[in-house]
Design a protein around this motif. Structure first.
Motif, PDB file in Angstrom:
ATOM      1  N   THR A  19       0.731 -16.942   3.428  1.00 19.40           N
ATOM      2  CA  THR A  19       0.707 -18.022   2.236  1.00 19.40           C
ATOM      3  C   THR A  19       1.955 -17.492   1.286  1.00 19.40           C
ATOM      4  O   THR A  19       2.414 -18.385   0.462  1.00 19.40           O
ATOM      5  CB  THR A  19      -0.631 -17.815   1.465  1.00 19.40           C
ATOM      6  N   GLN A  20       2.237 -16.173   1.344  1.00 20.64           N
ATOM      7  CA  GLN A  20       3.485 -15.908   0.443  1.00 20.64           C
ATOM      8  C   GLN A  20       4.497 -15.069   1.237  1.00 20.64           C
ATOM      9  O   GLN A  20       4.572 -13.822   1.234  1.00 20.64           O
ATOM     10  CB  GLN A  20       3.111 -14.937  -0.854  1.00 20.64           C
ATOM     11  N   PRO A  21       5.325 -15.678   2.123  1.00 18.31           N
ATOM     12  CA  PRO A  21       6.080 -15.227   3.004  1.00 18.31           C
ATOM     13  C   PRO A  21       7.531 -14.684   2.372  1.00 18.31           C
ATOM     14  O   PRO A  21       8.147 -13.844   2.985  1.00 18.31           O
ATOM     15  CB  PRO A  21       6.529 -16.196   4.163  1.00 18.31           C
ATOM     16  N   ASN A  22       7.856 -15.044   1.200  1.00 18.84           N
ATOM     17  CA  ASN A  22       9.112 -14.532   0.640  1.00 18.84           C
ATOM     18  C   ASN A  22       8.980 -13.197  -0.101  1.00 18.84           C
ATOM     19  O   ASN A  22       8.138 -13.256  -1.240  1.00 18.84           O
ATOM     20  CB  ASN A  22       9.603 -15.763  -0.261  1.00 18.84           C
ATOM     21  N   HIS A  23       9.595 -12.326   0.266  1.00 18.13           N
ATOM     22  CA  HIS A  23       9.538 -10.783  -0.483  1.00 18.13           C
ATOM     23  C   HIS A  23      10.717 -10.317  -0.725  1.00 18.13           C
ATOM     24  O   HIS A  23      11.805 -10.295   0.248  1.00 18.13           O
ATOM     25  CB  HIS A  23       8.951  -9.927   0.374  1.00 18.13           C
ATOM     26  N   ALA A  24      11.024  -9.704  -1.872  1.00 22.78           N
ATOM     27  CA  ALA A  24      11.902  -8.768  -1.945  1.00 22.78           C
ATOM     28  C   ALA A  24      11.853  -7.325  -1.814  1.00 22.78           C
ATOM     29  O   ALA A  24      11.573  -6.392  -2.547  1.00 22.78           O
ATOM     30  CB  ALA A  24      12.472  -8.701  -3.427  1.00 22.78           C
ATOM     31  N   THR A  25      11.507  -7.018  -0.383  1.00 24.76           N
ATOM     32  CA  THR A  25      10.905  -5.736   0.096  1.00 24.76           C
ATOM     33  C   THR A  25      11.812  -5.321   1.481  1.00 24.76           C
ATOM     34  O   THR A  25      12.337  -6.032   2.102  1.00 24.76           O
ATOM     35  CB  THR A  25       9.532  -6.107   0.460  1.00 24.76           C
ATOM     36  N   GLN A  26      11.703  -4.029   1.539  1.00 23.71           N
ATOM     37  CA  GLN A  26      12.178  -3.507   2.724  1.00 23.71           C
ATOM     38  C   GLN A  26      11.147  -2.680   3.524  1.00 23.71           C
ATOM     39  O   GLN A  26      11.307  -1.860   4.371  1.00 23.71           O
ATOM     40  CB  GLN A  26      13.218  -2.480   2.384  1.00 23.71           C
TER      41      GLN A  26
END
Length: 714
Positions: free
Chosen positions: A10-17
């Motif tokens: 539902t929330q696929p966009n992430h600023a994550t590594q």
């Protein structure tokens, strides 16, 4: 930054590594096939999702990844889907050889999902164009057909039927303004192996013909029906379902146009009607048949490159995504319009450079020749007012004129004297599309230009320095003018507005709204009066200091292309598609005289400084000189080999200059009609000319994206 490829996240966009998705816990794929970095979800549909990505093997070039996650059951069904996917990928690879179809970069299966990687197309869909702008003109629509029908002919020759042609599936490519056919809908080929979600159809309601909606069958004529229905939407601004009467079993689009006070050529109407027949047997059977009938029609006004605003909504890409269609035509399985792209900082790594080729969104280099039928190849221009003291019989060389500087903004022309003493001294470059308007300030070394790239530029024409680049029009700029004090600048454009700017600061003072269609021309008077002409067939008079409308004149039977104020601002002249020029009384709003003689559209009019003569430039390749007081035709100036787009008087009234689609400027004696000089000014059409208040410098604006400055050296 990385994106989760789980089609159910539902929330696929992430600023994550992180190694796993913080939302759904799915392991994150750093690179698909070891090279494609998925960065952001940009669309979703009934059969999968679309992602913005970088190709690390191609210098981080931008691309689009389509993921297909069919809800199949059993190994046999999935293998069949893979087989059909591969067949479709081969088909898209063949079609990708066409410059108006996105190129297939890769296809593969990974982790039980199917992927296509395609070229990214930057631009806006035609659905977004019509939602944000006015309806298409007849010429723009015909140009679109002439651009798209060869694409349909190409895909049909390859045995492919698109089956979902709508304004949402056509992107006007930002780089060259060509329409690109997108979303060949690989999933539409999976009907044997995939269960469609409830409500999902093959084709979009309103645009799809009856054979597709009832039985799923499609033929080349089915695509032609969908293209025709799309054209009716673009022409009227209304969706197809609003233009068809089920009770009567016929289209009502022509009645709708009549309510708008618009008509189109009967031949073009017949073509559209034949494309949208209910019965397959009654329609055109091939795209070439449609093209043949179009080419038999008289030449019509056409569309122009740069129609799309360069700063409107974010760029769109080929993919499953499309703007949501509201109302009964909304299609199931389509979610939200594309969101904005990630910034360079969000990408966790800089791009190595822009994508090469036509999909990069970079402006095409070199002059851009116009299409065969272009709307308004001469955009009207009101001669910039200014103090015009009597001049000697020949245009003098201004005293103290500086030599061209070495500024990077200048591309100096040859020192060779051309055309009886006129020398090219500078070329101003920077606009990204046709330069359609140009005007000098009367008391300062300032020049303002307007372009179909939707921008205005204010230059110091002596040094070549760019002082301001102004953006405010949502669509192309058609005309500019500067007041006598050099303080106010006025512009108009295809967004149906007139805008008033402060010359010194470049700030926008007023936006004048009231016209229903493109504003094609403006004229600034000497008594706080501003006149505008529009494709809606009306003239409007405004108070520019207050930004208020003072009067509306009915105009003429056709679209207006040009307007000019006569000395004292009590009268004005206009011209347009009815081939005539009209003289108006500003107080009574009545036409007092009609000047008839041109055999084609009047592109521009100009009035001599003393108010005695009027010059009209026409698509019939002539300039005509008229006596304003008697209405008599003084001279017919012939010599241009293509339509004459622009004309302007010198400050002394003894000479005038004309510019044409043949790329030349011609200088004439106004009293005798004698041709004095011909300047081979541009290799593309000249849209507008302006004369500096001394009479010693001419500016010409062209479709080659440049402004050229010519100085008298005699």
């Amino acid at each position: 930054m990385i994106c989760c490829l789980n089609p159910h996240c539902t929330q696929p966009n992430h600023a994550t590594q992180a190694a796993v998705c913080p939302t759904c816990g799915t392991p994150l794929e750093r690179r698909l096939r070891g090279r494609y970095r998925p960065l952001k979800l940009i669309g979703r549909g009934g059969f999968g999702r679309t992602y913005f990505a970088l190709d690390t093997d191609r210098l981080n070039s931008r691309c689009v990844i389509k993921q297909f996650a069919p809800q199949t059951q059993g190994t046999k069904s999935f293998l069949k889907a893979v087989q059909l996917f591969e067949q479709e990928a081969v088909r898209l690879h063949e079609l990708g050889e066409h410059p108006q179809i996105p190129t297939l970069l890769a296809y593969f299966e990974q982790n039980k999902y199917l992927y296509l990687v395609q070229q990214m197309i930057q631009g806006r869909t035609l659905y977004q164009e019509i939602a944000a702008q006015a309806a298409y003109s007849e010429g723009s629509l015909r140009q679109l057909l002439e651009d798209l029908l060869p694409v349909l002919h190409f895909i049909h020759q390859h045995g492919v039927i698109h089956r979902d042609i709508t304004p949402s599936n056509i992107i006007r490519r930002k780089a060259d303004q060509k329409p690109v056919l997108i979303d060949f809908g690989v999933a539409k080929q999976f009907s044997e192996a995939i269960r469609y979600e409830p409500g999902t159809r093959i084709g979009t309601e309103g645009y799809a013909p009856i054979e597709q909606l009832r039985s799923g069958q499609a033929y080349p004529s089915s695509d032609l029906y969908s293209l025709g229905a799309s054209c009716l939407h673009l022409l009227t601004g209304r969706k197809p379902e609003d233009l068809y009467s089920p009770q009567e079993g016929r289209w009502l689009w022509q009645e709708y146009l009549q309510k708008q006070g618009r008509t189109i050529h009967p031949g073009l109407a017949a073509v559209l009607n034949c494309m949208t027949k209910d019965l397959v047997s009654e329609r055109y059977q091939s795209a070439q048949d449609v093209l043949d009938d179009l080419q038999r029609l008289p030449k019509l006004e056409g569309a122009v490159p740069g129609w799309v605003s360069s700063q409107a909504s974010p760029s769109l890409f080929t993919g499953l995504d499309r703007p949501p269609l509201s109302g009964p035509g909304q299609r199931a399985g389509v979610a939200v319009p594309i969101t904005s792209l990630p910034t360079a900082a969000e990408m966790a790594g800089p791009l190595s450079g822009p994508v090469s080729g036509p999909a990069s969104g970079q402006p095409a280099s070199g002059p851009q020749p116009p299409p065969p039928n272009v709307r308004g190849t001469g955009y009207p221009h009101a001669h910039p007012p200014g103090s015009r003291s009597p001049q000697p019989s020949g245009p003098p060389k201004p005293s103290g004129s500086p030599q061209p500087s070495g500024s990077s903004k200048l591309d100096h022309g040859s020192a060779t004297v051309l055309g009886g003493g006129w020398q090219l001294i500078q070329t101003l470059v920077g606009h990204q599309s046709w330069v359609t308007a140009v005007a000098f300030a009367p008391q300062q070394p300032l020049l303002v230009s307007g372009s179909l790239d939707d921008s205005l530029r204010i230059w110091n024409w002596q040094s070549g320095d760019l002082l301001h680049s102004l953006r405010g029009h949502a669509r192309g700029v058609n005309d500019v003018a500067i007041d006598q004090r050099g303080q106010l600048m006025v512009s108009c454009g295809d967004d149906a507005t007139v805008k008033i700017w402060d010359v010194g600061s470049g700030t926008l003072r007023h936006t004048l709204k009231g016209h229903l269609r493109d504003v094609t021309a403006i004229a600034l008077g000497s008594t706080n009066c501003l006149a505008s002409a529009s494709e809606d067939g009306t003239l409007k008079l405004w108070n520019p200091s207050q930004g208020s409308l003072t009067k509306t004149l009915p105009g003429s039977a056709g679209m207006l292309k040009t307007v000019a104020l006569v000395s004292g601002d009590q009268r004005l002249v206009s011209g347009g598609l009815d081939n005539t020029v009209r003289l108006w009384d500003a107080q009574t709003a009545q036409a007092t005289r009609v000047f008839a003689g041109h055999t084609n559209t009047v592109n521009q009019v100009a009035v001599s400084p003393d108010g005695r003569l009027m010059a009209s430039a026409s698509k019939d390749r002539t300039v005509r000189l008229w006596d304003l007081s008697t209405g008599d035709l003084r001279h017919t100036l012939q010599g241009h080999t293509q339509e004459v787009n622009t004309v302007a008087f010198f400050p002394n009234g003894q000479r005038l200059v004309s510019g044409s689609s043949d790329g030349t400027l011609r200088l004439w004696q106004s009293q005798t009609g004698t041709l004095e000089a011909t300047l081979p000014a541009h290799i593309n059409p000249v849209h507008q000319v302006a004369i500096q208040c001394s009479g010693g410098v001419i500016a010409s604006a062209s479709a080659d994206k440049t402004i050229k400055l010519w100085q008298w050296q005699g």
